[in-house]
Design an enzyme around this catalytic site. Sequence first.
Site, PDB file in Angstrom:
ATOM      1  N   SER A 145       0.850  -1.185   0.000  1.00 22.41           N
ATOM      2  CA  SER A 145       0.000   0.000   0.000  1.00 22.41           C
ATOM      3  C   SER A 145       0.887   1.235   0.000  1.00 22.41           C
ATOM      4  CB  SER A 145      -0.891   0.009   1.248  1.00 22.41           C
ATOM      5  OG  SER A 145      -1.475   1.279   1.458  1.00 22.41           O
ATOM      6  N   TYR A 158      -1.526  -1.130  10.379  1.00 24.25           N
ATOM      7  CA  TYR A 158      -1.696  -1.485   8.971  1.00 24.25           C
ATOM      8  C   TYR A 158      -0.557  -0.929   8.124  1.00 24.25           C
ATOM      9  CZ  TYR A 158      -3.546  -1.331   4.209  1.00 24.25           C
ATOM     10  OH  TYR A 158      -3.688  -1.456   2.852  1.00 24.25           O
TER      11      TYR A 158
END
Length: 259
Positions: A145, A158
């Site tokens: 990401s 995350y």
Amino acid sequence: MNSSELRGQTALVTGASSGLGAAFARLLAARGCRLILTARRAERLEALKAELQAAHGIQAAAVPADLAAEGGPAALAAAVDALGWPVEVLINNAGRGVWGPHRELDWPTDRQMLRLDILAAAELVHLYLPAMLARGSGRILLVSSVAAYQPTPNFASYGAAKSYLLNFGEALHRELRGSGVTVTVLSPGITQTEFFAAAGQDKLSLYQRLTMMSAEQAAEIGLRALLRGRAAVVPGLLNGFFAWGASKIPRAWAAAATD
């Protein structure tokens, strides 16, 4: 690398029941891959399997698995072994996020996310890399990401997990030079998937809304990078600029920019 070289190869796609995973499955099916689809939601997997078989005339198998569970990756590998299909392309896509101030998150939820985003992805590489090396060919895609490129308040665990995948994948890409096996890291920005709803963020920021990309667009960019043997790719000009820019400013500023 010509995409026709994927024809007849077996691809294992994790997190295939929706979003990027389903998009990858459709793109690979269109290129003639035999597919092993895995996720927790069996009904969705079966529906996607039927869709792809009807549309492209490929072989496909739906193998439900919970990769965040203890022993989940090993159980998946055993089920895949029973099929007798060698995994030549691994799309390591399964993952989730948990949104909110870290002090307010409960540990079991955070732990489950870390098991899925880090441990399951790493274990699947350990399970399938040796056979790829023995054959002298193989492709692995890790879905990271843009959050991997800077500290990410409210997505602290995350973002850190995705940083692991980014560094892990780029290091493996370097290690495996000349082996016939390539590792590529795809780091999407904001993508039209179930991610934010599942993470608990019900309102997107202006930046998130302006930079949103479809799952199909992001998957296509990732697949092209995989075929070209690239180490890493960030889809979208703005996403690429911000990922690059995060390395040029103090880390405290980078964290503040995403707060």
